[in-house]
Scaffold this motif. Structure first.
Motif, PDB file in Angstrom:
ATOM      1  N   PHE A  38     -24.899 -42.205 -64.405  1.00 51.37           N
ATOM      2  CA  PHE A  38     -25.569 -43.236 -65.185  1.00 51.37           C
ATOM      3  C   PHE A  38     -24.657 -44.444 -65.392  1.00 51.37           C
ATOM      4  CE2 PHE A  38     -26.620 -45.129 -69.330  1.00 51.37           C
ATOM      5  CZ  PHE A  38     -27.932 -45.492 -69.101  1.00 51.37           C
ATOM      6  N   ILE A  39     -23.409 -44.188 -65.769  1.00 44.81           N
ATOM      7  CA  ILE A  39     -22.472 -45.283 -66.035  1.00 44.81           C
ATOM      8  C   ILE A  39     -22.144 -46.040 -64.753  1.00 44.81           C
ATOM      9  CG2 ILE A  39     -20.091 -45.795 -66.728  1.00 44.81           C
ATOM     10  CD1 ILE A  39     -20.431 -43.615 -68.885  1.00 44.81           C
ATOM     11  N   THR A  40     -21.860 -45.314 -63.673  1.00 50.14           N
ATOM     12  CA  THR A  40     -21.512 -45.972 -62.417  1.00 50.14           C
ATOM     13  C   THR A  40     -22.696 -46.755 -61.854  1.00 50.14           C
ATOM     14  OG1 THR A  40     -19.997 -44.160 -61.959  1.00 50.14           O
ATOM     15  CG2 THR A  40     -20.507 -45.627 -60.139  1.00 50.14           C
ATOM     16  N   LYS A  91     -17.825 -39.114 -54.680  1.00 46.32           N
ATOM     17  CA  LYS A  91     -17.473 -37.808 -55.250  1.00 46.32           C
ATOM     18  C   LYS A  91     -17.362 -37.895 -56.766  1.00 46.32           C
ATOM     19  CE  LYS A  91     -15.173 -35.982 -51.210  1.00 46.32           C
ATOM     20  NZ  LYS A  91     -13.906 -35.733 -50.541  1.00 46.32           N
ATOM     21  N   PHE A  92     -16.871 -39.029 -57.249  1.00 44.78           N
ATOM     22  CA  PHE A  92     -16.757 -39.200 -58.698  1.00 44.78           C
ATOM     23  C   PHE A  92     -18.109 -39.506 -59.324  1.00 44.78           C
ATOM     24  CE2 PHE A  92     -16.527 -42.176 -62.247  1.00 44.78           C
ATOM     25  CZ  PHE A  92     -15.853 -41.394 -63.172  1.00 44.78           C
ATOM     26  N   ALA A  93     -18.816 -40.486 -58.755  1.00 46.03           N
ATOM     27  CA  ALA A  93     -20.017 -41.022 -59.391  1.00 46.03           C
ATOM     28  C   ALA A  93     -21.294 -40.273 -59.040  1.00 46.03           C
ATOM     29  CB  ALA A  93     -20.181 -42.486 -59.013  1.00 46.03           C
ATOM     30  N   GLY A  94     -21.307 -39.562 -57.943  1.00 54.39           N
ATOM     31  CA  GLY A  94     -22.505 -38.827 -57.544  1.00 54.39           C
ATOM     32  C   GLY A  94     -23.658 -39.770 -57.251  1.00 54.39           C
ATOM     33  N   ALA A  95     -24.815 -39.451 -57.811  1.00 55.77           N
ATOM     34  CA  ALA A  95     -26.037 -40.211 -57.533  1.00 55.77           C
ATOM     35  C   ALA A  95     -25.964 -41.641 -58.056  1.00 55.77           C
ATOM     36  CB  ALA A  95     -27.243 -39.506 -58.137  1.00 55.77           C
TER      37      ALA A  95
END
Length: 161
Positions: A38-40, A91-95
């Motif tokens: 959500f944040i990314t 890998k960090f942020a995903g979707a």
């Protein structure tokens, strides 16, 4: 009779294996993964809106500014994919990084980079459109269907299109 017994035994072995595998499978952190996504994703969208506002400030209309903003996002995603950084961010942020248009840009460039050793035409050229092809075909097909529906509705409503 033996066939039924054998099936039952296979089911029991499968259940036992599933139970055993669950012990070693890491539990996903749904809340943290969702929060990161959500944040990314929000940061990407906010940066795109900021860029759009900057371009509008230089006198471009909203549609043109939006188009330039999307072009910059696609180019950045392609550049980050080429440098190998997009996967680390993903890998960090995903979707959060995959869902916006940046994910589409990445998924077009990644296969081309993967197959570059096969040459420009058969490697990069062929794999560059491995995802774009189905997307374009489905987009064109749906737009044709919608166009035909509008055309039929226009004839039925007495309007000539």
């Amino acid at each position: 009779m033996a066939d039924t017994k054998e099936k039952q035994q296979k089911k029991e072995v499968a259940k036992a294996y599933e139970k055993y595998a669950r012990k070693f499978t890491p539990k996903p952190k749904y809340f943290m993964n969702s929060l990161k996504a959500f944040i990314t994703g929000g940061m990407i969208c906010a940066a795109a809106l900021l860029l759009e506002n900057i371009i509008s400030g230089y006198g471009a209309d909203d549609k043109t500014a939006g188009t330039y903003s999307v072009i910059v996002l696609v180019m950045l995603a392609q550049l980050l994919t080429g440098l190998g950084w997009f996967d680390t961010i993903g890998k960090f942020a995903g979707a959060g990084v995959i869902v916006p248009i940046t994910g589409f840009a990445n998924s077009m460039v990644a296969p081309a980079i993967e197959y570059k050793k096969e040459g420009i035409v058969l490697g990069v050229g062929a794999k560059l459109f491995s995802l774009a092809g189905p997307v374009l075909v489905s987009g064109i097909t749906v737009s044709m269907i919608i166009g035909i529906i509008y055309w039929i509705m226009g004839i039925a409503g007495g309007q000539h299109v």
